[in-house]
Design an enzyme around this catalytic site. Structure first.
Site: not given
Ligand code: FAD
Length: 461
Positions: A181, A18-21, A86, A319, A330-331
């Site tokens: 929003e 994953g490349s999210g937060f 994955v 998440d 995000a936090q």
């Molecule tokens: C519309 C929206 C608005 C939001 N607003 C807020 C806000 O205002 N404030 C706040 O704090 N939070 C907010 N959030 C929540 C926040 O974005 C998430 O809590 C945060 O992104 C979680 O981070 P993460 O790294 O767990 O997952 P993510 O950021 O979702 O990253 C998951 C990563 O895993 C990758 N991935 C997934 N499955 C696979 C796989 N099988 N193989 C390879 N890669 C994979 C994805 O491509 C992605 O890069 C919001 C979420 C959404 C959807």
């Protein structure tokens, strides 16, 4: 199966999914650690999800919230970015399988950090997605932008008043932060940006409905802020329908069951789904091979150090993880990722010096609060016991989002886009294409064709 780019390195191998937060922050926090990092993600970008709704409503471009992960990590020599979906983690062999264009790659790990996030949940009704896209990816946001603006275009060409009404009725399902929003922004788009630009229809007559099965708006932010957001939205013209459960979604509208058990229909061409989340199915993959359990949303019930039972080298953050008191925000992902990176750093260092690693301290989450924008110059915010709304909250929202956007150029570009929209009424990103509007249905048609061809071939052989 193959081992692309395999290096004959004895260094500790860290694989991040994953490349999210969560994923990006874990990789960055390991910058000065003597490890080989492979970050595998299904997209080439790091996505700032909190601003997806602004892409969907034409305020900012997708590039502003989705910089390429490879460029963010360009100078981090111990990290390699790999594109791939994955599909499986082999806990016994310590291998990760990822697929790119039909080819499966196997990547070995010593430490695994899963940060694959969550997708949209339709509570067992996945077919709703065809007519009510969620808001999780850039594809979702661009598709929604095309559907919203496309509905106005079709209404302009329609001479049937009922069809026009259906086209100008927008339903947002789910009154959490994203739903609030989205509803506010569709209303502002219609009332301010599009006003006066059509000849046959009046865009300000658009009817935006925000509905939820729960009895309140923004339930996680408490009744006071929920009420504030509801009042503001209603003042703008958004209709709020609470205790309303969606039982069906189709091309022309939705069916809703009210608290008294009666069913009714809302005719609407454009629906947005922001009602529920389901964690990455990789959680269930872990559970199938270990003592690990998942909760109802598919989140992994992790140990106090964010590892999974029986596998101290496998961590789940963000998440995908279920940790009491840590919200799906995000936090939660950022702090979890930094905490895990620190453990990996300390333990690699200890082993380098021939020492036993120290016992791990449990993860502690620091709640920095939460906020949601309702409209231009209006937001609600909760920081500790402090709850406030209006312009001050909006300014706080603006500053905080700017700080967390990745990259200096991105911050400047976003600031300019905001100036265009917030100081005036324009939006700089109202381009839509036919491919965006119909992508989901076309892909599903192609999948159906492929499935029927496969069936025919099976029957023939
Ligand atoms: C519309 C929206 C608005 C939001 N607003 C807020 C806000 O205002 N404030 C706040 O704090 N939070 C907010 N959030 C929540 C926040 O974005 C998430 O809590 C945060 O992104 C979680 O981070 P993460 O790294 O767990 O997952 P993510 O950021 O979702 O990253 C998951 C990563 O895993 C990758 N991935 C997934 N499955 C696979 C796989 N099988 N193989 C390879 N890669 C994979 C994805 O491509 C992605 O890069 C919001 C979420 C959404 C959807």
């Amino acid at each position: 199966m193959s081992h692309p780019g395999a290096t004959a390195s004895d260094r500790h191998k860290v694989v991040i999914i994953g490349s999210g937060f969560g994923g990006l922050n874990a990789a960055k926090a390991l910058k000065r650690t003597d490890v080989d990092i492979k970050l595998i993600a299904r997209t080439t970008h790091h996505l700032f999800q909190p601003l997806l709704y602004q892409v969907a409503t034409g305020i900012i471009s997708e590039g502003e919230i989705a910089p390429p992960t490879r460029l963010i990590l360009r100078k981090q020599r111990n990290a390699q970015v790999l594109l791939g979906d994955v599909t499986h983690v082999d806990l016994e062999r310590k291998m990760v399988d990822s697929v790119l264009l039909g080819h499966t790659y196997r990547t070995p790990y010593d430490t695994l950090i899963l940060a694959a996030g969550a997708g949209q949940s339709y509570f067992g009704n996945d077919h709703f997605a065809e007519w009510a896209p969620g808001m999780k990816t850039i594809d979702d946001a661009l598709e929604l932008r095309a559907r919203i603006l496309g509905a106005f275009e079709q209404a302009e060409r329609s001479s049937d008043p009922e069809r026009r009404r259906k086209l100008l009725t927008f339903v947002v399902v789910g009154a959490g932060p994203t739903g609030v929003e989205m509803a506010g922004q569709i209303q502002e788009l219609a009332d301010q940006t599009l006003k006066g630009s059509f000849r046959h229809i009046d865009p300000t007559e658009a009817h935006v409905i925000l509905l939820d099965a729960a009895p309140a708006v923004l339930p996680p932010m408490g009744p006071k802020l929920g009420r504030k957001a509801q009042d503001r939205l209603e003042k703008m013209g958004v209709e709020i329908q609470l205790n309303a459960m969606v039982t069906d979604v189709d091309r022309n509208g939705i069916t809703v069951k009210d608290q008294d058990g009666t069913s009714r229909r809302i005719e609407s061409a454009c629906k947005v789904w922001s009602a529920g989340v389901a964690a990455s199915p990789l959680g269930k993959d872990l559970a199938a091979q270990s003592e690990t359990e998942v909760d109802r949303a598919g989140r992994v019930k992790v140990n106090p150090d964010l590892s999974i039972p029986g596998h101290p080298n496998v961590f789940v953050v963000g998440d995908m993880a279920s940790v009491e008191g840590v919200p799906g925000m995000a936090q939660g992902a950022i702090q979890g990722a930094k905490y895990v990176a620190k453990i990996v750093h300390n333990e690699v260092k200890a082993r380098e010096h021939g020492n036993m690693p120290k016992p791990r301290e449990p993860f502690k989450y620091f709640d920095k609060g939460s906020m949601a924008t309702v409209s231009k110059y209006n937001a609600v915010a909760q920081v500790g016991k402090l709850e406030f709304g209006g312009f001050l909250a909006w300014l706080a929202w603006l500053g905080l989002h700017l700080i967390y956007l990745v990259g200096f150029k991105t911050k400047i570009a976003t600031l300019l886009s905001w100036a265009v929209t917030f100081l005036g009424r324009q939006r700089g990103q109202l381009t839509i294409t036919e491919q965006q509007a119909y992508a989901r249905t076309r892909i599903e048609e192609l999948e159906e064709i492929a499935a029927s061809v496969q069936q025919e071939e099976k029957a023939a052989s």
